[in-house]
Design a protein around this motif. Sequence first.
Motif, short mmCIF file in Angstrom:
data_model
loop_
_atom_site.label_atom_id
_atom_site.label_comp_id
_atom_site.label_asym_id
_atom_site.label_seq_id
_atom_site.Cartn_x
_atom_site.Cartn_y
_atom_site.Cartn_z
N ILE A 62 59.17 -6.90 34.04
CA ILE A 62 59.76 -6.18 35.16
C ILE A 62 60.48 -4.95 34.63
O ILE A 62 61.10 -4.98 33.57
N TYR A 68 52.05 -9.09 35.70
CA TYR A 68 51.80 -10.50 35.45
C TYR A 68 50.50 -10.69 34.68
O TYR A 68 49.55 -9.94 34.82
N SER A 95 61.94 -11.57 38.72
CA SER A 95 62.91 -10.76 39.45
C SER A 95 64.13 -10.57 38.57
O SER A 95 64.26 -11.23 37.53
N THR A 111 56.56 -4.83 38.79
CA THR A 111 56.40 -6.08 38.06
C THR A 111 54.96 -6.20 37.60
O THR A 111 54.04 -5.63 38.21
#
Length: 129
Positions: free
Chosen positions: A51, A60, A71, A58
């Motif tokens: 992040i 992944y 977060s 963000t």
Amino acid sequence: QVQLVESGGGLVQAGGSLRLSCAASGRTFSNYAIGWFRQAPGKKREFVAAITSTGGSTYYANSVKGRFTISRDNTKNTVYLQMNSLNAEYTAIYYCVTTLFPDVFLRLWFSTEGRYNYWGQGTQVTVSS
């Protein structure tokens, strides 16, 4: 000296959820990207999520998209990793990481282990089937 302290790991049944936390200290937390890596038994360490400093972007790993959410709360100097629908393949030690590099081009290197300069001690996540 930057310190990263993970918490929230433990034993969970398949299908369950966990939320990992990473508390940071030692510098201005809100200026830097934070990430998570993991290492399963007998496997190489791999990227999980990252992040940006503001939380505006963000990233992944494909294996966790749709299951994990990263977060951050810059007022608490803490980053979270919400993990849902867990199964045995997610059993691993999860590490919180941060970097000295500005995150303006994080999208180009977010999964590169060598870009992260500071690592936490890790927290064990075990998913029982």
